[in-house]
Design a protein around this motif. Sequence first.
Motif, PDB file in Angstrom:
ATOM      1  N   VAL A  21      -1.436  12.573   2.619  1.00 28.27           N
ATOM      2  CA  VAL A  21      -0.015  12.206   2.519  1.00 28.27           C
ATOM      3  C   VAL A  21       0.379  11.332   3.706  1.00 28.27           C
ATOM      4  O   VAL A  21       1.117  10.344   3.546  1.00 28.27           O
ATOM      5  CB  VAL A  21       0.869  13.470   2.450  1.00 28.27           C
ATOM      6  N   ALA A  22      -0.112  11.675   4.875  1.00 24.95           N
ATOM      7  CA  ALA A  22       0.193  10.875   6.074  1.00 24.95           C
ATOM      8  C   ALA A  22      -0.325   9.452   5.916  1.00 24.95           C
ATOM      9  O   ALA A  22       0.384   8.480   6.218  1.00 24.95           O
ATOM     10  CB  ALA A  22      -0.413  11.530   7.314  1.00 24.95           C
ATOM     11  N   LEU A  23      -1.556   9.310   5.437  1.00 20.98           N
ATOM     12  CA  LEU A  23      -2.138   7.974   5.294  1.00 20.98           C
ATOM     13  C   LEU A  23      -1.498   7.187   4.166  1.00 20.98           C
ATOM     14  O   LEU A  23      -1.378   5.960   4.254  1.00 20.98           O
ATOM     15  CB  LEU A  23      -3.646   8.086   5.091  1.00 20.98           C
ATOM     16  N   ALA A  24      -1.071   7.875   3.119  1.00 21.70           N
ATOM     17  CA  ALA A  24      -0.360   7.174   2.040  1.00 21.70           C
ATOM     18  C   ALA A  24       0.950   6.595   2.552  1.00 21.70           C
ATOM     19  O   ALA A  24       1.339   5.470   2.194  1.00 21.70           O
ATOM     20  CB  ALA A  24      -0.099   8.128   0.876  1.00 21.70           C
ATOM     21  N   ALA A  25       1.629   7.325   3.413  1.00 21.29           N
ATOM     22  CA  ALA A  25       2.882   6.834   3.990  1.00 21.29           C
ATOM     23  C   ALA A  25       2.625   5.634   4.897  1.00 21.29           C
ATOM     24  O   ALA A  25       3.383   4.652   4.885  1.00 21.29           O
ATOM     25  CB  ALA A  25       3.581   7.949   4.766  1.00 21.29           C
ATOM     26  N   VAL A  26       1.552   5.683   5.684  1.00 18.29           N
ATOM     27  CA  VAL A  26       1.199   4.544   6.543  1.00 18.29           C
ATOM     28  C   VAL A  26       0.879   3.322   5.688  1.00 18.29           C
ATOM     29  O   VAL A  26       1.299   2.195   5.994  1.00 18.29           O
ATOM     30  CB  VAL A  26       0.007   4.898   7.456  1.00 18.29           C
ATOM     31  N   ALA A  27       0.144   3.524   4.601  1.00 19.76           N
ATOM     32  CA  ALA A  27      -0.203   2.409   3.711  1.00 19.76           C
ATOM     33  C   ALA A  27       1.041   1.777   3.105  1.00 19.76           C
ATOM     34  O   ALA A  27       1.132   0.543   2.986  1.00 19.76           O
ATOM     35  CB  ALA A  27      -1.147   2.899   2.617  1.00 19.76           C
ATOM     36  N   THR A  28       1.998   2.600   2.716  1.00 20.60           N
ATOM     37  CA  THR A  28       3.257   2.069   2.177  1.00 20.60           C
ATOM     38  C   THR A  28       3.983   1.249   3.236  1.00 20.60           C
ATOM     39  O   THR A  28       4.477   0.147   2.966  1.00 20.60           O
ATOM     40  CB  THR A  28       4.158   3.225   1.696  1.00 20.60           C
ATOM     41  N   ALA A  29       4.041   1.776   4.466  1.00 16.04           N
ATOM     42  CA  ALA A  29       4.718   1.055   5.554  1.00 16.04           C
ATOM     43  C   ALA A  29       4.019  -0.263   5.858  1.00 16.04           C
ATOM     44  O   ALA A  29       4.664  -1.246   6.259  1.00 16.04           O
ATOM     45  CB  ALA A  29       4.775   1.940   6.798  1.00 16.04           C
ATOM     46  N   ALA A  30       2.711  -0.309   5.669  1.00 13.71           N
ATOM     47  CA  ALA A  30       1.947  -1.530   5.966  1.00 13.71           C
ATOM     48  C   ALA A  30       2.167  -2.621   4.922  1.00 13.71           C
ATOM     49  O   ALA A  30       1.809  -3.783   5.161  1.00 13.71           O
ATOM     50  CB  ALA A  30       0.461  -1.203   6.067  1.00 13.71           C
ATOM     51  N   ARG A  31       2.755  -2.265   3.790  1.00  8.22           N
ATOM     52  CA  ARG A  31       3.054  -3.266   2.744  1.00  8.22           C
ATOM     53  C   ARG A  31       4.450  -3.850   2.882  1.00  8.22           C
ATOM     54  O   ARG A  31       4.882  -4.643   2.036  1.00  8.22           O
ATOM     55  CB  ARG A  31       2.882  -2.636   1.365  1.00  8.22           C
ATOM     56  N   HIS A  32       5.152  -3.530   3.941  1.00  7.16           N
ATOM     57  CA  HIS A  32       6.510  -4.050   4.141  1.00  7.16           C
ATOM     58  C   HIS A  32       6.464  -5.578   4.284  1.00  7.16           C
ATOM     59  O   HIS A  32       5.570  -6.124   4.935  1.00  7.16           O
ATOM     60  CB  HIS A  32       7.115  -3.431   5.400  1.00  7.16           C
ATOM     61  N   PRO A  33       7.412  -6.276   3.676  1.00  7.81           N
ATOM     62  CA  PRO A  33       7.404  -7.742   3.749  1.00  7.81           C
ATOM     63  C   PRO A  33       7.406  -8.299   5.172  1.00  7.81           C
ATOM     64  O   PRO A  33       6.893  -9.404   5.399  1.00  7.81           O
ATOM     65  CB  PRO A  33       8.687  -8.133   3.014  1.00  7.81           C
ATOM     66  N   ALA A  34       7.951  -7.564   6.121  1.00  6.89           N
ATOM     67  CA  ALA A  34       8.002  -8.050   7.499  1.00  6.89           C
ATOM     68  C   ALA A  34       6.618  -8.207   8.116  1.00  6.89           C
ATOM     69  O   ALA A  34       6.460  -8.888   9.127  1.00  6.89           O
ATOM     70  CB  ALA A  34       8.843  -7.107   8.361  1.00  6.89           C
ATOM     71  N   LEU A  35       5.608  -7.598   7.489  1.00 10.04           N
ATOM     72  CA  LEU A  35       4.251  -7.676   8.034  1.00 10.04           C
ATOM     73  C   LEU A  35       3.452  -8.836   7.446  1.00 10.04           C
ATOM     74  O   LEU A  35       2.269  -8.988   7.767  1.00 10.04           O
ATOM     75  CB  LEU A  35       3.493  -6.374   7.771  1.00 10.04           C
ATOM     76  N   PRO A 107       9.044   4.147   5.077  1.00  7.45           N
ATOM     77  CA  PRO A 107       8.527   2.844   4.631  1.00  7.45           C
ATOM     78  C   PRO A 107       8.787   1.697   5.598  1.00  7.45           C
ATOM     79  O   PRO A 107       8.008   0.743   5.656  1.00  7.45           O
ATOM     80  CB  PRO A 107       9.255   2.623   3.295  1.00  7.45           C
ATOM     81  N   GLY A 108       9.853   1.763   6.368  1.00  6.17           N
ATOM     82  CA  GLY A 108      10.161   0.686   7.300  1.00  6.17           C
ATOM     83  C   GLY A 108       9.666   0.923   8.715  1.00  6.17           C
ATOM     84  O   GLY A 108      10.017   0.166   9.634  1.00  6.17           O
ATOM     85  N   TRP A 109       8.822   1.916   8.894  1.00  4.62           N
ATOM     86  CA  TRP A 109       8.420   2.331  10.247  1.00  4.62           C
ATOM     87  C   TRP A 109       7.645   1.250  10.996  1.00  4.62           C
ATOM     88  O   TRP A 109       7.972   0.920  12.142  1.00  4.62           O
ATOM     89  CB  TRP A 109       7.587   3.604  10.156  1.00  4.62           C
TER      90      TRP A 109
END
Length: 238
Positions: A21-35, A107-109
């Motif tokens: 669950v922790a890694l899924a959340a990191v993966a979601t945050a890594a898909r943010h358009p700002a990246l 998601p925006g972390w």
Amino acid sequence: MSVAALAVVVPAHDEETLLPVALAAVATAARHPALAGTHAETVVVADACTDRTAAVARAVGAHVVTIDRRNPGAARAAGVRAALRRCGVPATRLRVLTTDADSIVPPGWIAHHLGHARDGWDAVVGTVALPAGSPLAEPHRVRYEAGRPAGHRPWDHPHVHGANLGFGAAAYLAVGGFPPVVSGEDRALVTALVHGGHRVLRTDGCPVLTSPRLRARAVDGFGDYLAALPAAGGAARP
């Protein structure tokens, strides 16, 4: 700071249950358009694990470092070293974020930390919250936010959590990095950064959701703090 790459370091000791669950959340945050256009790595440090922590991390594409120290400071430091090797950019252009295997970043972390890096902050020290359904959520909030200023003024909070911490790799190296201690490695790093004259932002703008478990993996860590809350019985548990 001009950021060419970033890495999220996650230390883990026998965390096969919560880590996905922790890694899924990191993966979601890594898909943010700002990246967009910024290389991102996730590094899991499997420290003295006797379960499937490493296999779980590899299965979702994280780079895994294995050590046998049972030491959060050494684990975080090993993760940063791996990030420096893998990202292939100068330390002046690498941003490192750390979280924990029992935590869920919003998601925006990553975008939140990246934005502050681009604004020139050498480190960003964030806050944590407990799940709303936990009986410890409100007692924690009351104690945790006791010094919050009234109104909507910025809160220069006193907390430090490895679950919500970001820093430039060059600043990290300049102060010697995470010390190999069994607890307080995050606070030691932030103290060193402040004493070294680096720009450190303390903000509650993007809290990380963390586990309310009372028997946490780290000695003298957040689990012991929670166990000492009146709603948990008021005394730290073994």
